[in-house]
Design a protein around this motif. Structure first.
Motif, mmCIF file in Angstrom:
data_model
loop_
_atom_site.group_PDB
_atom_site.id
_atom_site.type_symbol
_atom_site.label_atom_id
_atom_site.label_comp_id
_atom_site.label_asym_id
_atom_site.label_seq_id
_atom_site.Cartn_x
_atom_site.Cartn_y
_atom_site.Cartn_z
ATOM 1 N N VAL A 37 -10.376 43.082 48.009
ATOM 2 C CA VAL A 37 -9.285 42.941 47.284
ATOM 3 C C VAL A 37 -9.518 43.198 45.964
ATOM 4 O O VAL A 37 -10.724 42.887 45.421
ATOM 5 N N SER A 38 -8.531 43.720 45.223
ATOM 6 C CA SER A 38 -8.715 43.936 43.842
ATOM 7 C C SER A 38 -8.816 42.665 42.986
ATOM 8 O O SER A 38 -8.040 41.569 43.269
ATOM 9 N N GLN A 39 -9.897 42.646 42.323
ATOM 10 C CA GLN A 39 -10.117 41.561 41.238
ATOM 11 C C GLN A 39 -8.986 41.809 40.095
ATOM 12 O O GLN A 39 -8.934 40.667 39.197
ATOM 13 N N VAL A 40 -8.426 42.893 39.978
ATOM 14 C CA VAL A 40 -7.660 43.127 38.715
ATOM 15 C C VAL A 40 -6.319 42.652 39.005
ATOM 16 O O VAL A 40 -5.590 43.475 39.928
ATOM 17 N N ILE A 41 -5.599 41.743 37.977
ATOM 18 C CA ILE A 41 -4.252 41.330 38.430
ATOM 19 C C ILE A 41 -3.465 42.251 37.885
ATOM 20 O O ILE A 41 -2.420 42.452 38.266
ATOM 21 N N ASP A 42 -3.718 42.714 36.651
ATOM 22 C CA ASP A 42 -2.712 43.462 35.875
ATOM 23 C C ASP A 42 -3.512 44.333 34.855
ATOM 24 O O ASP A 42 -4.789 44.068 34.273
ATOM 25 N N THR A 43 -2.888 45.323 34.206
ATOM 26 C CA THR A 43 -3.428 46.170 33.192
ATOM 27 C C THR A 43 -2.408 46.301 32.097
ATOM 28 O O THR A 43 -1.123 46.231 32.543
ATOM 29 N N GLY A 44 -2.830 46.674 30.771
ATOM 30 C CA GLY A 44 -1.935 46.828 29.723
ATOM 31 C C GLY A 44 -2.560 47.435 28.571
ATOM 32 O O GLY A 44 -3.738 47.568 28.749
ATOM 33 N N TYR A 45 -2.034 47.580 27.476
ATOM 34 C CA TYR A 45 -2.570 48.236 26.510
ATOM 35 C C TYR A 45 -2.419 47.021 25.115
ATOM 36 O O TYR A 45 -1.414 46.073 25.181
ATOM 37 N N ILE A 46 -3.581 46.912 24.388
ATOM 38 C CA ILE A 46 -3.372 46.070 23.287
ATOM 39 C C ILE A 46 -4.077 46.534 22.164
ATOM 40 O O ILE A 46 -5.006 47.405 22.210
ATOM 41 N N ASP A 47 -3.531 46.029 20.875
ATOM 42 C CA ASP A 47 -4.315 46.306 19.725
ATOM 43 C C ASP A 47 -5.722 45.988 19.788
ATOM 44 O O ASP A 47 -6.140 44.762 20.143
ATOM 45 N N GLU A 48 -6.730 47.016 19.655
ATOM 46 C CA GLU A 48 -8.179 46.558 19.823
ATOM 47 C C GLU A 48 -8.522 45.255 18.926
ATOM 48 O O GLU A 48 -9.622 44.552 19.463
ATOM 49 N N LYS A 49 -8.114 45.276 17.784
ATOM 50 C CA LYS A 49 -8.495 44.064 16.838
ATOM 51 C C LYS A 49 -8.125 42.749 17.287
ATOM 52 O O LYS A 49 -8.685 41.818 16.867
#
Length: 310
Positions: free
Chosen positions: A201-213
């Motif tokens: 099963v995937s261990q990844v719940i969700d993905t998204g983008y964020i300001d690296e800082k």
């Protein structure tokens, strides 16, 4: 629905008022409830850990009945054929899921079932998958279950369910060295991984983008990390992983607005560095599992070459 309800018996469950009079070792072994089943009072023991030996179990029941003299029965979610026969031969009442009821004080026995029949599994639970990953990192052909606790930090009950699911998959066999349980397999590590693919099963719940800082932990993952191990070109947007508990999800967005500022983040169900050897880099097995659903042929080839190194 449990087995008592299957029989059409009415059950009322309440806290047991004498729990504070129990020795600590019994408190740590069972949760005890007082029940009323079709007008008959009894005490229901729900194991918190794996059941003790039969002699110890009998002593525990006797101590409980010395406090309140009522029928006592076990409510079980895990039961082997051997344990079932042992409980029956020792006349220890129990209820097992919706399958089996042995309550002689009610004169009740549900149709017998063979508990050795392997139950087909469709997917690993996350605990079973983590135990599998732990096994893949061991340099032995005997995988002692108790040795995994320091890494996966499961309760005994969770660990028992996890290793039994691995056995049910047909990939492992269970054995004992004295009282220590260990697993073995007829397959090599590469064969194990291939045969386990349908169960992952995937261990990844969700993905998204964020300001690296604004990202507190920078643990490279996905294609970004795979490119470090192979000739695969890195993606344009760098990818990082973080445990979902360690990030403010309100900082994430589904939009890539500024590729010079934002990075891609995967929210994992567990610490991405759980099996890391250097506490900086995601282990190869976890990385491979996270990329399995990617149907890019370049990634498949890079993963195959990476796993061959195991």
């Amino acid at each position: 629905m449990n087995a008592i309800e299957v029989l059409g018996l009415k059950i009322e469950i309440n806290d047991w008022e004498y729990n504070n009079r129990l020795p600590l070792y019994i408190k740590n072994t069972y949760l005890i409830k007082k029940v009323l089943i079709d007008g008959i009072h009894a005490l229901m023991l729900l194991p918190k850990i794996e059941l003790p030996s039969t002699p110890a179990l009998k002593k525990h029941i006797l101590k409980i009945q010395n406090i309140e003299n009522l029928p006592v029965f076990l409510k079980l979610e895990i039961l082997s054929e051997y344990r079932k026969n042992n409980l029956l031969s020792n006349k220890i009442p129990f209820v097992y899921l919706e399958k089996l009821v042995y309550l002689p004080f009610l004169g009740t026995l549900l149709t017998n079932v063979n508990l050795n029949q392997t139950r087909k599994i469709e997917k690993f639970t996350m605990s079973a998958q983590l135990l599998f990953i732990w096994i893949m990192h061991q340099n032995s052909d005997k995988y002692y279950i108790s040795e995994s606790i320091s890494k996966v930090k499961f309760s005994n009950m969770t660990l028992t369910r996890a290793y039994r699911q691995l056995v049910s998959s047909g990939l492992f066999n269970e054995a004992k060295d004295g009282r220590k349980i260990y697993l073995t397999s007829i397959y090599s590590k590469e064969e194990l991984f291939e045969k386990a693919k349908p169960y992952f099963v995937s261990q990844v719940i969700d993905t998204g983008y964020i300001d690296e800082k604004k990202l507190s932990e920078k643990i490279m993952c996905g294609e970004s990390l795979l490119s470090e191990y192979s000739l695969l070109n890195p993606p344009r947007i760098i990818e990082y992983a973080i445990c979902h508990k360690n990030i403010d999800k309100s900082l994430l967005t589904t939009e890539l607005i500024d590729p010079n500022v934002q990075v891609k983040v995967e929210l994992w169900k567990y610490d991405p560095l759980l099996f890391s050897k250097d506490n900086k880099t995601i282990d190869i097995i976890s990385l491979a599992i996270s990329l399995l659903k990617n149907d890019d042929e370049r990634i498949e080839i890079a993963l195959e070459q990476l796993l061959e190194k195991l």
